[in-house]
Write a protein that holds these residues in place. Sequence first.
Motif, short mmCIF file in Angstrom:
data_model
loop_
_atom_site.label_atom_id
_atom_site.label_comp_id
_atom_site.label_asym_id
_atom_site.label_seq_id
_atom_site.Cartn_x
_atom_site.Cartn_y
_atom_site.Cartn_z
N THR A 40 4.61 16.54 -9.94
CA THR A 40 5.25 17.67 -10.77
C THR A 40 6.27 17.66 -10.02
OG1 THR A 40 3.26 18.23 -11.62
CG2 THR A 40 4.93 19.82 -11.68
N ILE A 41 7.59 17.78 -10.58
CA ILE A 41 8.89 18.17 -9.88
C ILE A 41 9.24 19.33 -10.78
CG2 ILE A 41 11.02 17.25 -9.52
CD1 ILE A 41 10.23 14.55 -9.60
N GLU A 42 9.64 20.61 -9.80
CA GLU A 42 10.08 21.86 -10.33
C GLU A 42 11.15 21.83 -10.63
OE1 GLU A 42 8.10 23.86 -11.23
OE2 GLU A 42 6.38 23.07 -10.24
N ALA A 43 11.75 22.54 -11.53
CA ALA A 43 13.05 22.63 -12.19
C ALA A 43 14.12 23.07 -11.10
CB ALA A 43 13.13 23.77 -13.16
N GLY A 44 15.04 22.36 -10.92
CA GLY A 44 16.00 22.59 -9.95
C GLY A 44 15.80 21.87 -8.60
N GLU A 45 14.90 21.26 -8.32
CA GLU A 45 14.24 20.63 -7.11
C GLU A 45 14.94 19.46 -7.07
OE1 GLU A 45 9.81 21.09 -5.12
OE2 GLU A 45 9.94 19.85 -6.93
N PHE A 46 15.29 18.97 -5.50
CA PHE A 46 15.84 17.85 -5.36
C PHE A 46 14.85 16.93 -4.63
CE2 PHE A 46 20.33 15.80 -4.41
CZ PHE A 46 19.71 14.61 -3.91
N VAL A 47 14.39 15.84 -5.29
CA VAL A 47 13.25 15.22 -4.92
C VAL A 47 13.72 13.77 -4.63
CG1 VAL A 47 11.10 14.20 -5.56
CG2 VAL A 47 11.46 16.78 -6.11
N CYS A 48 13.27 12.90 -3.68
CA CYS A 48 13.52 11.67 -3.13
C CYS A 48 12.31 10.88 -3.36
CB CYS A 48 14.11 11.53 -1.86
SG CYS A 48 16.04 12.03 -1.97
N ILE A 49 12.40 9.74 -4.06
CA ILE A 49 11.35 8.85 -3.88
C ILE A 49 11.63 7.71 -2.89
CG2 ILE A 49 9.65 7.12 -5.40
CD1 ILE A 49 10.41 8.85 -7.77
N LEU A 50 10.67 7.72 -1.85
CA LEU A 50 11.12 6.80 -0.84
C LEU A 50 9.80 5.80 -0.76
CD1 LEU A 50 12.70 6.32 1.83
CD2 LEU A 50 11.03 7.79 2.96
N GLY A 51 10.52 4.54 -0.64
CA GLY A 51 9.20 3.53 -0.75
C GLY A 51 10.10 2.38 -0.07
N PRO A 52 9.18 1.35 0.34
CA PRO A 52 9.72 -0.16 0.62
C PRO A 52 10.12 -0.90 -0.66
CG PRO A 52 7.18 -0.38 0.81
CD PRO A 52 7.64 1.10 0.43
N SER A 53 11.08 -1.83 -0.38
CA SER A 53 11.63 -2.57 -1.53
C SER A 53 10.56 -3.35 -2.46
CB SER A 53 12.48 -3.67 -1.17
OG SER A 53 12.24 -4.37 -0.16
N GLY A 54 10.53 -3.14 -3.82
CA GLY A 54 9.56 -3.80 -4.69
C GLY A 54 8.37 -2.98 -4.65
N CYS A 55 8.29 -1.75 -4.49
CA CYS A 55 7.21 -0.93 -4.60
C CYS A 55 7.06 -0.23 -5.89
CB CYS A 55 6.96 -0.01 -3.45
SG CYS A 55 8.22 1.64 -3.91
N GLY A 56 7.99 -0.35 -6.71
CA GLY A 56 7.88 -0.07 -8.06
C GLY A 56 8.54 1.64 -8.13
N LYS A 57 9.34 1.88 -7.13
CA LYS A 57 9.93 3.31 -7.31
C LYS A 57 11.03 3.38 -8.18
CE LYS A 57 12.73 2.32 -3.21
NZ LYS A 57 12.43 0.79 -2.93
N SER A 58 11.56 2.25 -8.55
CA SER A 58 12.49 2.04 -9.73
C SER A 58 11.95 2.15 -11.07
CB SER A 58 13.55 1.11 -9.49
OG SER A 58 14.47 1.16 -8.46
N THR A 59 10.90 1.36 -11.15
CA THR A 59 10.16 1.37 -12.36
C THR A 59 9.49 2.86 -12.56
OG1 THR A 59 9.14 -0.78 -11.56
CG2 THR A 59 7.99 0.37 -13.48
N LEU A 60 9.11 3.57 -11.76
CA LEU A 60 8.65 4.93 -11.97
C LEU A 60 10.01 5.69 -12.53
CD1 LEU A 60 6.22 6.57 -11.75
CD2 LEU A 60 6.94 7.43 -9.53
N LEU A 61 10.72 5.54 -11.83
CA LEU A 61 12.28 6.31 -12.44
C LEU A 61 12.56 6.00 -13.71
CD1 LEU A 61 14.26 8.15 -10.71
CD2 LEU A 61 16.05 6.44 -11.12
N ASN A 62 12.57 4.69 -14.08
CA ASN A 62 12.77 4.07 -15.41
C ASN A 62 11.91 4.63 -16.37
OD1 ASN A 62 14.89 2.82 -14.78
ND2 ASN A 62 13.91 0.66 -14.33
#
Lengths: 296, 278
Positions: free
Chosen positions: B46-68
């Motif tokens: 859950t990301i609150e309104a106005g929050e700045f959240v970084c998703i950090l992970g090794p390459s190929g971990c699926g972080k971009s997929t989650l963003l997509n």
Amino acid sequence: MSQALKTTETPPVNATPEPAVVASPAPPPAGPTLRLPRISAAQLGNLGLVALSLTLGVLAWHLLTANNVDFYINFQNVPSPWRVFDAFVTHVQTGIFWTHIGVSMRRILISYSLACALGIGIGLVMGRSRLARALIMPYIEVVRPIPAVAWIPLAILMWPTEESSIIYITFLGALFPIVLNTLHGVEQTPEVLVRATQSLGASRWDVFRHVVIPAALPSIAAGLAIGMGVSWFSLLAGEIISGQYGIGYFTWNAYSLINYQDIVVGMLVIGFLGTGSTAAVKLLTAPMLAWQKRTR
Amino acid sequence: MLDILKFKAPQQRDDIGKGRIEVKDVSITFGKGKSAYRATETTDITIEAGEFVCILGPSGCGKSTLLNAIAGYVEPSTGAVLVDGKEVRKPGPDRGMVFQQYSLLPWKTVYENVAFGPRMAGHSRTESGSTANTFLELVGLKKFGDRYPAELSGGMQQRVGIARALANYPSVLLMDEPFGALDAQTRLMMQESLLDIWRKFGTTVVFVTHDVDEAVFLADRVLIMSAAPGRIIEDVRIDLPRPRSTDMATEPAYMQARQHCLATIKAESRKSFESQNA
């Protein structure tokens, strides 16, 4: 506006050679300036080379024919450049010669316009619809390698008039390069641009209009130029066998009458008309690709 | 002139969504049957309104997929993504997207690129143009409006990308390694610049990166993802005061957060490296 935002970053020192990163503001326009078309030294040099190359070619042609060279290739019956030039000057003064040229150009214009409209249309549809692609592609694969000359008998049988069969053959020649290049261009559309515009609220149609078509334009323009060249030699095939007018008919007729210099006149006229019309296509498509020039 | 009123944070406006993101039991699998590839494990965020959240992970971990999946480009195989309670089904202008690079339309000028979103939203040419100018000014590139993207440096192009995404007044700004292709100096400058824009604009930001320093410097929260198939293994709150500056890099609180993230990510990277070599 905070100061932090105004700081301009230093241009990145990338490993890839970026074409002159423009980080400096454009120079202010200093009043109305007259802009003459500038010809650079390199362009001038190129023109010089073209002139030199053509001169050498004509010179070689002259020497080969003047000396009646017969060394495996026989130049004894080939007319000299001067005789061809004479014949050309004579023809230019006759009305029928211009009719031949006019008729050929009219056929090209009709066939090529049809090929453009249909070719780009089919290419775009094939590029966007897998179903259309699967249905149309086999025909393109099979029909494309059939040379224009091979179509002549069937074209005569199928079409009501000679004129329409010639136009059909010419159209077919121009069609395939235009379809295939358009298709290729559509397939080149970068997915990231499609996604970017989707997240900006673009509908399917907007994506098509603002992303797919502009992305395909360079390839479409190339297809249009190739198609123009191909349409000329398809036209010639059609005109040689059937028809009463046309520059192809003129050339073939000269052969029947054993009028050697007219054969060469016909050939050269075809060559220059083909080059000229291809150049015209490039000139007409250039404004659509202006953005490429600025980005290279 | 910069129209300050227009920059009222989405949280203070009632004409648009507020930007609360819920990722509920989302897992993503590509393909079917034998060739199926599990990109992310079941994830709950859950990301609150106005929050700045970084998703950090090794390459190929699926972080971009989650963003997509949040962007609506990828449909979750299970679960759902909700933005302000509404399920995400496709990409939309309420979720601005900034890509790693080359996502501006090369055949449109910088100005036209930024005006594109407002045009799509049905605003008039003049209105869209003034919005474009406002946001180009926000990112400090107003005088480059009539240039084509390829005439700008990589960093400038990314600033245009940010301006373009913001011109739709999105409640959420999604950023997929936006500074990954930039050189180190430019990246630092861009990070400060982004925080400044965020402070003024106040949208929710989800920022994907594999750079620990970047994540710690930017974020309120750093979500650390495991090696593929990715899942959130830690939710680290970064309690550094704002506005932040690069000088904070030497402060103990910063160092501690960085150290913590680094250790976690290092262990994960090793796992991912070993599984790739296995």
